[in-house]
Each structure stands twice: as structure tokens, then as C-alpha cells.
Design a protein around this motif. Sequence first.
Motif, PDB file in Angstrom:
ATOM      1  N   LYS A   1     -39.785  41.959  59.672  1.00  0.00           N
ATOM      2  CA  LYS A   1     -38.563  41.862  59.330  1.00  0.00           C
ATOM      3  C   LYS A   1     -38.213  42.197  57.974  1.00  0.00           C
ATOM      4  CE  LYS A   1     -37.061  39.492  62.839  1.00  0.00           C
ATOM      5  NZ  LYS A   1     -35.811  39.517  63.824  1.00  0.00           N
TER       6      LYS A   1
ATOM      7  N   ASP B   1     -38.302  37.264  55.380  1.00  0.00           N
ATOM      8  CA  ASP B   1     -39.009  36.090  56.100  1.00  0.00           C
ATOM      9  C   ASP B   1     -37.892  35.542  56.935  1.00  0.00           C
ATOM     10  OD1 ASP B   1     -39.959  33.688  57.066  1.00  0.00           O
ATOM     11  OD2 ASP B   1     -41.153  33.352  55.350  1.00  0.00           O
TER      12      ASP B   1
ATOM     13  N   ARG C   1     -37.534  32.932  58.455  1.00  0.00           N
ATOM     14  CA  ARG C   1     -37.476  31.364  58.215  1.00  0.00           C
ATOM     15  C   ARG C   1     -36.763  30.842  57.055  1.00  0.00           C
ATOM     16  NH1 ARG C   1     -43.968  30.866  58.644  1.00  0.00           N
ATOM     17  NH2 ARG C   1     -43.455  32.678  57.323  1.00  0.00           N
ATOM     18  N   LYS C   2     -36.634  31.971  56.192  1.00  0.00           N
ATOM     19  CA  LYS C   2     -36.047  31.639  54.692  1.00  0.00           C
ATOM     20  C   LYS C   2     -34.527  32.276  54.328  1.00  0.00           C
ATOM     21  CE  LYS C   2     -40.582  30.433  52.883  1.00  0.00           C
ATOM     22  NZ  LYS C   2     -41.349  30.951  51.636  1.00  0.00           N
TER      23      LYS C   2
ATOM     24  N   THR D   1     -31.535  38.731  58.725  1.00  0.00           N
ATOM     25  CA  THR D   1     -32.509  39.487  58.437  1.00  0.00           C
ATOM     26  C   THR D   1     -32.636  40.734  59.752  1.00  0.00           C
ATOM     27  OG1 THR D   1     -34.277  38.380  59.795  1.00  0.00           O
ATOM     28  CG2 THR D   1     -34.363  37.910  57.267  1.00  0.00           C
TER      29      THR D   1
ATOM     30  N   ALA E   1     -45.514  38.791  52.781  1.00  0.00           N
ATOM     31  CA  ALA E   1     -45.060  38.801  54.268  1.00  0.00           C
ATOM     32  C   ALA E   1     -46.229  37.999  55.265  1.00  0.00           C
ATOM     33  CB  ALA E   1     -44.823  40.190  54.660  1.00  0.00           C
ATOM     34  N   LYS E   2     -45.831  37.464  55.839  1.00  0.00           N
ATOM     35  CA  LYS E   2     -46.817  36.586  56.818  1.00  0.00           C
ATOM     36  C   LYS E   2     -47.089  37.117  58.266  1.00  0.00           C
ATOM     37  CE  LYS E   2     -46.931  33.170  53.896  1.00  0.00           C
ATOM     38  NZ  LYS E   2     -47.877  33.172  52.897  1.00  0.00           N
TER      39      LYS E   2
ATOM     40  N   SER F   1     -37.649  45.879  52.784  1.00  0.00           N
ATOM     41  CA  SER F   1     -38.050  44.585  52.684  1.00  0.00           C
ATOM     42  C   SER F   1     -37.886  43.771  51.438  1.00  0.00           C
ATOM     43  CB  SER F   1     -39.316  44.193  53.487  1.00  0.00           C
ATOM     44  OG  SER F   1     -40.235  44.084  52.412  1.00  0.00           O
TER      45      SER F   1
ATOM     46  N   SER G   1     -40.073  40.697  50.010  1.00  0.00           N
ATOM     47  CA  SER G   1     -40.907  39.813  50.003  1.00  0.00           C
ATOM     48  C   SER G   1     -41.126  39.001  48.760  1.00  0.00           C
ATOM     49  CB  SER G   1     -42.394  40.596  50.309  1.00  0.00           C
ATOM     50  OG  SER G   1     -42.331  41.486  51.376  1.00  0.00           O
TER      51      SER G   1
ATOM     52  N   ASP H   1     -36.707  31.193  46.673  1.00  0.00           N
ATOM     53  CA  ASP H   1     -35.879  31.375  47.866  1.00  0.00           C
ATOM     54  C   ASP H   1     -34.566  31.884  47.579  1.00  0.00           C
ATOM     55  OD1 ASP H   1     -38.074  30.735  49.142  1.00  0.00           O
ATOM     56  OD2 ASP H   1     -37.562  28.634  49.716  1.00  0.00           O
TER      57      ASP H   1
END
Length: 449
Positions: free
Chosen positions: A234, A237, A239-240, A244, A263-264, A308, A310, A437
Motif C-alpha cells: 500500500k 500502513d 492500519r494507521k 491508502t 513497511a511491515k 509510498s 513509510s 502517525d
Amino acid sequence: MKFGGTSVADCAAITRTIGIVNGKLQERPIVVVSALSKVTDLLYRISDQARLRDKEGAGELLGRLRTRHAELAEELIPDNPEILADALSRVNAICDRLEHFVDAVCALGELSDRSKAIIIGNGEYLSSNIICCAMNARGIRTRLMDSRKMIITDNNFLKGEPQTDEIIKRVREEVSAAYTGDMDAVITQGFVSATVEGEPTVLGRGGSDYTASLIGMSVDAKTIEIWTDVDGVKTADPRKVENTISLDRISFEEAAEMAHFGAKVLHPMTIEPAVKKNIPIYVLNSMNPSGKGTAILQSSFIDDGVKSVSSKSNILVINIFSTKMINVAGFLMHVFEIFSRNNVSVDLISTSEATISVTVDAGSQNIDKVVEELSSFAEVYVDSNKAQVSVIGKNLDNVNGILEKTFAPLKDHKIYMISQGASYVNISFVVDRAVMDDVVALLHRNIFG
């Protein structure tokens, strides 16, 4: 085909995973699996209890480990008593050996890195044995391979450095031996590895991606598929950050930067083996198998532009000031020899006439030793509770207004350090961890709309 913890989390997830593998049998898949979701965390806790000589606490956790895997086997293989009995026998044998080993560590009250590697690697052996049996129960003729006979590292037990030439030789031998007769698929463990003498090691957290890439490189795979729980890579992230965007394709270089800078989706070392053989990597969603995911390809197939935003939390900024570095050859080499000797990895670097600033992971060991050695010839200041944010893409120098888009929205935030690589793949800077964030979300809105 590598399947992470969320892709093998429970019966439903493993059933989906087996269905995905079943659709690829004509391509002779090599399946690499992680431990079940949260199991490696549980094994770390067991190792901690063993170190504290808390046999009762370790025993309670070991019981939970055995029960979860036994119940999973029963749920996955309800209609084949013979294969179920085999799966349960494998689970009990692994858990029995682990319990005896943990008891021995408890008795000694000493947990070496080697012992910890042995304990935390059991999750992959449990999951791979159960999934192998479940695949056979569904008519997919599958043979189990031991990753520790293939993935050979140095003797850094908790973060082994792969020995590429030996890995290539052994992977080819093991896969050739396993893919005999009427086998439809072979399966092995991610994360776990061994020294050339057979001493157990691991590749570090998230190392299953790395295992898959090393195996793919060794057999000249057509593709390397990383199956996870998101629809590819994406723009940030999810989730944050809201809204995205899934990326259809990115370059090897961009993927490596994203992984390294927070990036995870991929283990940071996944890219290197694939690049050596120019093997495309696909990041796919096991919960949405029909999705396109993201293709990671040679740079020539990728458009210029930002891909992205990150971030990496919990870093330290080490500022090194010395008038001795002015017009002195070899000063930088002396500084970075200290980081290298203490095995502390540097992420970002910024220099001026008399100052060097670097970022390092706050969890790195030997930071105090590095600061002590540097202080013998320079003034050293350490800023803690910082985070780094990276704008990543291809040929960012060709993107008009990229610096304005990056820094104009941040006029109300303090920036401690800025670094841009010569390859123009990323622009990175350091902010307070507390606002990371917010900064990432703000940047994402400004760049991607």
C-alpha cells in the motif's frame, strides 16, 4: 509460496491456504509456512520463563501450545483417522522434546542464544507438520522438508547470516530428493535455519519471507509469492492511514527501501536473493486470493514517481561533533568502524563540516559502547524518542515539486534531520515519535490526495 502467520492462523485460514496451493500444483510449488499467528510470541515467553527458572509458568504455556495445535489438527483432519493420528503423533513428539529441553534450561537457569533459537523455532515445525498432514488428507500428495538442512547460516544464533553458496547446493539437493515419485507439493519451515555443523539458528523475526526468497533463488523459481493478510503493498500502513492505495507494481529498489524504512509487508532482506536471479515477487492476500496484489519487478518496468510514505518508530539520533574532522582524511571511516565493530546498523546519515548525524534503532545493543568510544575524540549528543519518515519512489529527482509536497505541510512540526540518497529512491527525515502517525497521515493526504 510463503504463507505468514495470519494465513495459517486457524482452521479456516489454513483451509484457504491449502486451496490456494491446490490451484498451483501444476507449477510444482515449494510451500514455506510460518508458525501459527502469535505462536512465536508464546515461544519467546516460554524462553523467558525458562531463563527465570519458572518451570510452572513455562509448563502452563507449553500446555497451551500443545492444546492449540492438537485441537487444530483435529479440526483440520476430521475424516481421516489414520492421517489425524499421524498429525497428533507429530505434534506430541515436537512438544515432548520441547518440554524436556525447557526443563533442562529451567534447571540450569541460563538461556544461551543457541537455546533460545531452539525454543523459538518450534512454531514452524508444529505448523508445517500439521499443514503437511492436512494437505495429504485432502488428496494433495505432500512431502515435508526440514529447513535446517537447507538454510545454512553463520553462528549468529538469533539472526543468522545466510551462507548463499551452501544454501543453493543444499536446497537443490533437498528439493530434488523430496519431489520424487508422484509428489504434488513439498512444504518446509520459514524462519528456522542452522549452521553448517547443524547447530540450530533462526533468521530473525519475520524471517519466513527471507527463507522463501532464498529457496526461490536456489531453484531459479519462476516467481516468489508472499501470501499475507493485505491486498499487496500500500501507499502507507492501512492500519494507521486512511484511504491508502494498493500498488500494482513497484521496483525491487523501492520494495527494499519500504521494507527497510518501516513497511511491515516484507522482511527487509527478502529482496536481495530475488534480485540476484531477477525473480518477480508477488505480494498477495490469502483472504482475497483472486486479488491482483503487488508485483515487485525490475526497475525498467516501473514508472517514475512516489509510491509510498513509510515510517520507523523508536529510533535514536546520534550527533557527533568534532573540529578534528575538518579537512581530515579517514575521519568518517574511523567513526563508522566503531558502529561496525559494535554491530550497530546505521539507517540515515547527514554530514556537515564538523558534524555527523546518524539514526539507529533504539533497540540496538551496544549503543552505550558506541557512544563511549565516540566520546573519546568527539562531543556526542543522543536524541531519543524520535521517528523517521520516508517518502519512497523511483527517480524522485524527476518529480516536480516533490520537496514542497513533502515539507510544506510540515511547517508546524519540528524536523531534526533530513537525508536524501544519491539514488533518489527516498527522502527521509526525523521527527518526534509522538507526532509520527500525524506526520505520515498528513504527508499521505498531500501527496496522494
